[in-house]
Structures are given as structure tokens and as C-alpha cells.
Design an enzyme around this catalytic site. Structure first.
Site, PDB file in Angstrom:
ATOM      1  N   CYS A 142       0.582  -1.568  -0.381  1.00  0.00           N
ATOM      2  CA  CYS A 142       0.131  -0.065   0.085  1.00  0.00           C
ATOM      3  C   CYS A 142       0.710   0.982  -0.037  1.00  0.00           C
ATOM      4  O   CYS A 142       0.433   2.472  -0.051  1.00  0.00           O
ATOM      5  CB  CYS A 142      -1.298  -0.001   1.163  1.00  0.00           C
ATOM      6  SG  CYS A 142      -1.684  -1.552   1.299  1.00  0.00           S
ATOM      7  N   HIS A 158      -9.194   4.203  -1.557  1.00  0.00           N
ATOM      8  CA  HIS A 158      -7.866   4.197  -0.683  1.00  0.00           C
ATOM      9  C   HIS A 158      -7.333   2.634  -1.865  1.00  0.00           C
ATOM     10  O   HIS A 158      -7.631   1.610  -1.750  1.00  0.00           O
ATOM     11  CB  HIS A 158      -7.712   3.540   0.585  1.00  0.00           C
ATOM     12  CG  HIS A 158      -6.270   2.471   1.448  1.00  0.00           C
ATOM     13  ND1 HIS A 158      -4.586   3.004   0.532  1.00  0.00           N
ATOM     14  CD2 HIS A 158      -5.893   1.549   1.300  1.00  0.00           C
ATOM     15  CE1 HIS A 158      -4.033   2.070   0.737  1.00  0.00           C
ATOM     16  NE2 HIS A 158      -4.465   1.034   1.896  1.00  0.00           N
TER      17      HIS A 158
END
Lengths: 381, 138
Positions: A80, A328
């Protein structure tokens, strides 16, 4: 050499059923290339295009699609934190003088995958042999962390909800945010359980999106109409899995990356105008704020509930909604944070503007503090 | 996980074989290449103790592919008697015994059936043995 961001480009985050991974990357990339400055390098931040689109080799693919044939182009991956590590690579290329203009694009296509395969893709940030093997998803690890955090600090359920509440409030006026609706702590505590004690509204959503930034040298930045300076870029790593750490609640890579970043930038902590933090889960946002020293250990959620981190508070966080409400799209998130800092520091944040914003911090994590990237950006003097 | 990845680790999965530093004696599971305490690269395989306590736990409702039939899944980080923390499922345990501080024992269980090959994967899970009255939290 000094390093600047000359322009940024964003797509809205959400369900882009009619757009491919490359469509999104090109859309964001073109927006960031609206200035006269030509890039001489392309770097892509992306986590799992292999699983979600059966596609790798994104550097050359996106370069060719943007008319950048011949330019060096490749992908950077750190789960991420892929977006911010891609930006870190661009920063170092310009800082070293190896390049004068690097286009960085963070992109992720998540919604093409069925939900359980999104879980599988995200779990690839963690150990295949000792985390995935036993059936633990990334959300499960965060659930384990959240219970320990609440147990050790006495943080209550409603307090834990305070960071998602701030995110949702800030996203209402952010055109690129995935969820533009205010919520209350009750909405969080009544949402479905994902990994007890974490509920759906503790967790960042699944969405598609791309964000781009054009990173340039001091010589080229004069051609940009609005720009910000990248004052530092710091990457740190931690023991790979939380259960391999002596103190699971310390987030040492966030702490070290942040301390190094503000020291290199020569920006005292008290002069930071706002922070974009990596709250993939409410608990990681809370521990991140503590690791950076903005809140005392165990007090981040209480501070958030009391308004310290609201848009008009002492230190606004996640000024366009953060991971929870802006969204996200994992490999793109680090570049969304950079782009949002750019909008703040060039006074283009509209209703979300932090008044007099001078210095902004972005914190992007891969895994649970396993790789943490911190940037400090400053407005043009 | 590919069949050969599983096969390579079968001793670790079946008997909790980690490693121990020959210089300072610190144990690790999963195995490491370099001792996190003293930096030595001289490590040898060692079977981990099977008893420990729950440090934290969760109940996972959205499972990974291959675990759907087991949902919801109880998972815990257990601190073994040698101080090593291990992540694993907790099974055969009434919900009221699933607590921080609960005493557990590692057991050998079926982990899942691989959908493509039909291969049955086995490994360690944990069972709660008892909870100290004084330590009842969580």
C-alpha cells in the site's frame, strides 16, 4: 538539488466499471502533464495489477499510452506504500540530477476483483507462508492490533470512531472522494463486523483510482504556474509482520521516517500545518499519530474526538477525507496524499483549505507500518 | 499457496519448527535468516514449545479464498513460553474462553483444502485450555 512538484492530476475514486487500469493511469497522467514541462522519466506506483488485471510491465505500457515512447519507465511496488515509494524514487532522481522531470502515477484497479480476491490481493502485503497460510487477511491483522490497542490504552469503541468521523466530514466537499457523506460514531459502531473489534466503517473502502504528480528540478519549476517544494522524502521499514515485533503498538518505521523527514526538511513539528495520514484502518491512523508524536500514546482518538485533528483544529488531518472517505486505491494512495498536499500548499483546496498552510506531511504505509514513507512539502516562498 | 511452497514448510507447519540462535539462544518462529537480538547468522532448527497465552485475538467474518466454510474464523497472536509470538487460528474453544491472557496449547489440524488441487493442507492451530480468573480481560 531542490525538488518541486509542478502539477498534479487526480481521478475520482470509486467504481470505474467502464475504465481500465491504463485508462485511469492515462487520465491522471494527462491532467498532470497540462503544463509545458515534458517528463523525461515515468514511474508507476501500483500494488497488484498482476492479480486485478493480469497485467504487469506497467512502465512501458503506460509510457506508450501517454506518448512517452523511448523514455525510461518502470513500476515501483511496496504494497500500500507503492505510491509514495514511487514518488520517493522520483524525488531521488531529481535530487541527484539524474533527471529533471519525472512523471509519477499511482494507480490501482480493485473493483474488478470479487471481494474475497480483494482480500487475497491485500493479504499479499503480508507473509504468504505464516499469515495467509493460517487464514489471516490484512483486516484480521488489523483487528488483532485494534483489540490490543484498545486493551492496552483503554480507548473506547466510540473514541476509535473519531478518526473515520473526521475523514467523512472532510470528504463532503472533496470532488475526488469516494464517500462524501458525514457519519457519526454510531454509524461506525453499528456497521457490520469485519474483524472484531473492527467494523466496516473502521476500514478504508475498495475503489479504483489514479493520481499523478510531475516532479521537477529548480531549473524547470519556473515554467510551472503553481508549485510546491518537496523538502524531504524518507522511507523506513520494520520487522515484517506485527507478531515478529517486540512492541506491536510502537510503529517504529513511522516514527523513524517522520523524525528523519522533519529533521532533513528543517521543519519543527510545531510548524506543520496539516498531515495526511495512512488510516487504512481507524487503529492504524491512531497509532500513526502517536508514533509521530502528535498525540501521547493512547490519546490519539481522544484528541481526535476533542477536535484537535479537525479541519479547523490544531493539526488538521486527512483534509480531503483520508483513506477512509477519500478512498484507498492502494498503490495510488501515496500520490493522492501528495496531490492533496499540493492543493493545500498552493491554496487550491477550496472549502477544504487549511488557512495559511505552509508545511504539509504525508505518511503512507505498506502493511502495518512495515514500510512507511513520509514526505514533507512546503509552499513556494 | 502452491503445493511446493507448502511441502517445503511442512515440518514448520506440523511441529512448529522455528529456529534458535546458536550464539545468544533467542528463538524465532517464523524462522529468520539473522538473529534479531545479536545479529548472528548461525541459527539452527528448533521445535517451539506448544503452550502459551493469547496476546490478542479477533473474529474474522470476511475470510480469504479457501476458508469460506470456516467463517467466522477465530485468530489469535499467542505468546509461547519461550517468548515467541505466533499467529494462528483458535479452535474447539467456547467463545467465553476466547480472552486476552487465556492459556492455549498448539494442536495439529487441517488448515484448508486447496480448491484447485484438492490437496489437504495441515498445520498448527490453538486450543484454549483455561483462563486465569484474575486475568479475565478482553
Amino acid at each position: 538539488m531542490r525538488v518541486f512538484v509542478a502539477s498534479v492530476g487526480l481521478t475520482k475514486i470509486g467504481d470505474h466499471w467502464n475504465k481500465s487500469l491504463v485508462d485511469l493511469a492515462v487520465e491522471a497522467g494527462r491532467k498532470a502533464l497540462s503544463s509545458k514541462i515534458e517528463p523525461d522519466y515515468l514511474i508507476i506506483g501500483n500494488m497488484f495489477s498482476s492479480l486485478a488485471a493480469s497485467q504487469e510491465h506497467l512502465g512501458a505500457l503506460v509510457a506508450d499510452s501517454l506518448g512517452l515512447k523511448g523514455k525510461p519507465a518502470f513500476k515501483v511496488e511496496a504494497a500500500c506504500a507503492s505510491g509514495a515509494t514511487a514518488f520517493h524514487t522520483a524525488y531521488n532522481l531529481v535530487k541527484s540530477g539524474a533527471s529533471e522531470s519525472v512523471l509519477v502515477i499511482g494507480v490501482e484497479k480493485m473493483r474488478d476483483l470479487e471481494p474475497e480476491y480483494v482480500s487475497q490481493a491485500l493479504a499479499m502485503a503480508e507473509s504468504a507462508e505464516y499469515t495467509q497460510f493460517v487464514g489471516a487477511s490484512f483486516a484480521a491483522l488489523n483487528g488483532l492490533l485494534a483489540r490490543l490497542y484498545m486493551h492496552e490504552t483503554g480507548t473506547t469503541r466510540d473514541e476509535l470512531s473519531s478518526i473515520p468521523v473526521i475523514d467523512h466530514k472532510n470528504a463532503v466537499s472533496a470532488w475526488h472522494a469516494q464517500f462524501r457523506k458525514e457519519i457519526t460514531p454510531e454509524v461506525v459502531s453499528r456497521s457490520s463486523i469485519v474483524a472484531d473489534p473492527l467494523r466496516l466503517f473502521d476500514c478504508a473502502p475498495v475503489g479504483d483510482g489514479a493520481a499523478a504528480a510531475l516532479v521537477v528540478s529548480e531549473r524547470l519549476v519556473s515554467e510551472a504556474s503553481k508549485f510546491v517544494e518537496v523538502l524531504s522524502s524518507s522511507v523506513c521499514t520494520n520487522n515484517f509482520s506485527i507478531y515478529e515485533r517486540d512492541d506491536m503498538l510502537s510503529f517504529s518505521s513511522t516514527r523513524e521516517a517522520f523524525e528523519k523527514a522533519i529533521s532533513t526538511a528543517s521543519v519543527p513539528k510545531g510548524k506543520i500545518s496539516f498531515a495526511e495520514i495512512h488510516d487504512a484502518f481507524s487503529v492504524t491512523g491512531a497509532i500513526s499519530l502517536e508514533a509521530m508524536g502528535f498525540s501521547k500514546k493512547g490519546f490519539a482518538c481522544k484528541d481526535a474526538a476533542e477536535g484537535k485533528y479537525s479541519l479547523n483544529g490544531e493539526l488538521p488531518i486527512n483534509t480531503f477525507g483520508g483513506l477512509k472517505a477519500r478512498g484507498h486505491p492502494v498503490g495510488a494512495t501515496g500520490i493522492y496524499q501528495i496531490a492533496e498536499a499540493y492543493l493545500q500548499l498552493t491554496e487550491q483546496a477550496g472549502e477544504n483549505q487549511v488557512k495559511g498552510a505552509r508545511y504539509g506531511v504525508t505518511q503512507n504505509m505498506g502493511g502495518i507500518d512495515t514500510t512507511t514513507v513520509v514526505h514533507v512539502l512546503g509552499s513556494a516562498e | 499457496m502452491m503445493a511446493i511452497q507448502y511441502w517445503r514448510n511442512k515440518d514448520r507447519y506440523y511441529r512448529l519448527i522455528g529456529v534458535s540462535c546458536t550464539r545468544c539462544g533467542r528463538d524465532f518462529f517464523p524462522p529468520v535468516y539473522r538473529c534479531r537480538k545479536c545479529g548472528s547468522e548461525e541459527l539452527k532448527d528448533k521445535e517451539m514449545p506448544k503452550e502459551g497465552k493469547i496476546v490478542t485475538f479477533t473474529r474474522l467474518y470476511e475470510t480469504l479464498p479457501g476458508f469460506e466454510t470456516q467463517a467466522p474464523l477465530n485468530l489469535a497472536i499467542v505468546e509461547l513460553k519461550n517468548g515467541v509470538k505466533v499467529l494462528g487460528q483458535v479452535v474447539d474453544t467456547p467463545e467465553e474462553l476466547l480472552k486476552i491472557g487465556a492459556h492455549v496449547r498448539a494442536v495439529f489440524r487441517r488448515i484448508r483444502v486447496d480448491g484447485e488441487s484438492g490437496q489437504i493442507l495441515y498445520g498448527y492451530k490453538f486450543v484454549v485450555e483455561h483462563v486465569d480468573a484474575r486475568r479475565e480481560t478482553g
